[in-house]
Design a protein around this motif. Sequence first.
Motif, PDB file in Angstrom:
ATOM      1  N   ILE A   1      10.041  28.417  30.855  1.00  0.00           N
ATOM      2  CA  ILE A   1       9.794  28.880  29.492  1.00  0.00           C
ATOM      3  C   ILE A   1      11.113  29.169  28.785  1.00  0.00           C
TER       4      ILE A   1
ATOM      5  N   LEU B   1      13.451  27.108  25.272  1.00  0.00           N
ATOM      6  CA  LEU B   1      14.087  27.556  24.029  1.00  0.00           C
ATOM      7  C   LEU B   1      15.480  26.963  23.966  1.00  0.00           C
TER       8      LEU B   1
ATOM      9  N   THR C   1      17.208  35.267  19.163  1.00  0.00           N
ATOM     10  CA  THR C   1      15.941  35.987  19.148  1.00  0.00           C
ATOM     11  C   THR C   1      16.100  37.377  19.754  1.00  0.00           C
ATOM     12  N   LEU C   2      16.802  37.444  20.903  1.00  0.00           N
ATOM     13  CA  LEU C   2      16.975  38.742  21.554  1.00  0.00           C
ATOM     14  C   LEU C   2      17.761  39.697  20.663  1.00  0.00           C
TER      15      LEU C   2
ATOM     16  N   TYR D   1      15.729  41.297  17.942  1.00  0.00           N
ATOM     17  CA  TYR D   1      14.844  42.410  18.282  1.00  0.00           C
ATOM     18  C   TYR D   1      15.598  43.614  18.843  1.00  0.00           C
TER      19      TYR D   1
ATOM     20  N   LEU E   1       5.605  30.770  26.069  1.00  0.00           N
ATOM     21  CA  LEU E   1       6.523  31.047  24.978  1.00  0.00           C
ATOM     22  C   LEU E   1       5.904  32.004  23.964  1.00  0.00           C
TER      23      LEU E   1
ATOM     24  N   PHE F   1       5.835  35.389  25.396  1.00  0.00           N
ATOM     25  CA  PHE F   1       7.183  35.941  25.430  1.00  0.00           C
ATOM     26  C   PHE F   1       7.552  36.539  24.066  1.00  0.00           C
ATOM     27  N   VAL F   2       7.302  35.755  23.003  1.00  0.00           N
ATOM     28  CA  VAL F   2       7.648  36.227  21.663  1.00  0.00           C
ATOM     29  C   VAL F   2       6.794  37.438  21.285  1.00  0.00           C
TER      30      VAL F   2
ATOM     31  N   LEU G   1       8.150  40.453  23.201  1.00  0.00           N
ATOM     32  CA  LEU G   1       9.461  40.838  22.703  1.00  0.00           C
ATOM     33  C   LEU G   1       9.328  41.797  21.529  1.00  0.00           C
ATOM     34  N   GLY G   2       8.375  41.522  20.645  1.00  0.00           N
ATOM     35  CA  GLY G   2       8.212  42.353  19.464  1.00  0.00           C
ATOM     36  C   GLY G   2       7.625  43.714  19.781  1.00  0.00           C
TER      37      GLY G   2
END
Lengths: 266, 306
Positions: A109, A113, A121-122, A125, B19, B22-23, B26-27
């Motif tokens: 996964i 990306l 992305t990390l 956030y 995916l 995961f997103v 993450l939030g």
Amino acid sequence: MNEAARTRLAWGFLALWTACALLAPLLAPAPYAATDLSARLQGPSWRHPLGTDDLGRDVMSRILFGGRVSLSVTGLSLALALVIGTGVGLLSGYLGGLADLVTGRLVDILLALPGILLAITLVAYVGRGFAPLVLALSCTAWVGYARVARSLALSLREREFVTASRAAGAGTLHIVWRHLLPQAVPVLAAQAAAGAAGVLLSEAGLSFLGLGVQPPQPSWGEMLAAGCDVLLEAPHLALVPGALIFSAVWALNVIGEDLPGQIAAE
Amino acid sequence: MRRYLLRRVILFFPTLLGLLTFVFLLGRALPGDPVDLMLGENAAPEARTSLRKALRLDEPMLDQYGGYLGDLARGRLGVSLRTGRSVSTELAEAFPRTGELGLAALFMACCAALPMGLAAARRPGGRVDRAVRTFTTAGLSLPSFFLGPLLLLAFAVLWPVLPVSGADEPGSLILPAVTLAVPLAAVMTRVLRASLLTESGKDYLQTARMKGLSDGRVFRTHALPNALLPPLTVLGLQVGAVLTGAILAERIFRWPGMGTLVVTAIKSRDYPVVQGAVLAFALVALLSSLAADLLYAWADPRVRYE
């Protein structure tokens, strides 16, 4: 230019930038955050060897301290990624079963990306700063090492010395630490050498986008971005950090191509 | 063939679901209240409550997850906190811009890599080969965010024939596309050269030469078609790199695409847009690597039977 000269030049660049980064507090002519709005966008002079930026800060000092940030973030991220990747990869390859399945999927996964998107992305956030930056870059980079370490563990665990050790009653951690790790180190070190340029490039890219360390702390990528905004009035503000990033990435690429062969030869 | 295709296509879905999960996590898994992050700690209580409701943060985690997947399936990505427009509208506006840039870069890279790879592989170690190698090493080391400013400077000061900023003039596409194309061309040239060299030792090329064909003819009509597969696969895998490269190139040339969208969104803590953009990027990358695999299987029958 022949191969040997190329490699020497690459090591030379790396040694020079590392020395500059280590000695930054001694070499810098001014504090990196000291602004002087009466001396904005100046060219090179005795007082400011590389001129000043749009806030009148001394570019030379910012370059020195920026190199400190760029190189230490790269080094730390690479080390962290190597530790996590090796640990996870060796354990999951040796244990197999569910542990291997779960980490295998996770690796797939994360590899889906592209490039620095995961790091972007990390940071989006977690927020900006030195620690989040290292975290984001190592979270992106560990996956490659985990893959290699896993495949090494898969082939090593069937070998006689591992079976013998298991028969003698050694536990999983002992076998991974004493038998698998020493075999994996040269391969992973070679891979890390080849991957260092990519980490530096990602760090510079994130900083370029304004997602690196917090201002006013400088980094080469952030200085390049700031320079792009005044490119036509003061091109050196973008060209100097750009050339430094280029030279560092080139040096790491050359060393990364060269080192694996040397490590394998030993 | 059918079984291979089926397996490859089916494998796509768990990765996609992974995916998305995961997103989603993450939030939510990170410390701190997302509402505080988005609105600041001094926001009015009513605004906080309504945002909390809009983001489903008042529901249990599993319901949130179900609602999130259901919304995605219906193409609902939420509303931008910054502009108040729906995220899908924002993406629909920005995505074609980046797509256009990426396609132009892919096209330019192919046009450059084909002749360079061929020329370099004709005489390995020769002058042409060394020149091509210098280009590929430089192209791979020159970060797009340094090449971009160099091009910008050259075309703004030394040779002002191309527009250097924005997307409104007809030639605006060229410079950002070249910036993206250079590293891509370098990678593809390398792979094509290596693959041609592997191919050139094979017996069928000897036969073709013995028939009396010229070296150039042997290379172009016999070796090239077989040597094209690795570069094509790399092309599929590089689509993701082109997209992320576009984030940087757009910043330099002020190109209003996905990169500009995502960076603005991150800086203004516009999480619905960040999430939508990340998913869009990832989806394209996943689809193009799937396409590369399928293309490979179609072109090389040996892959399918393994």
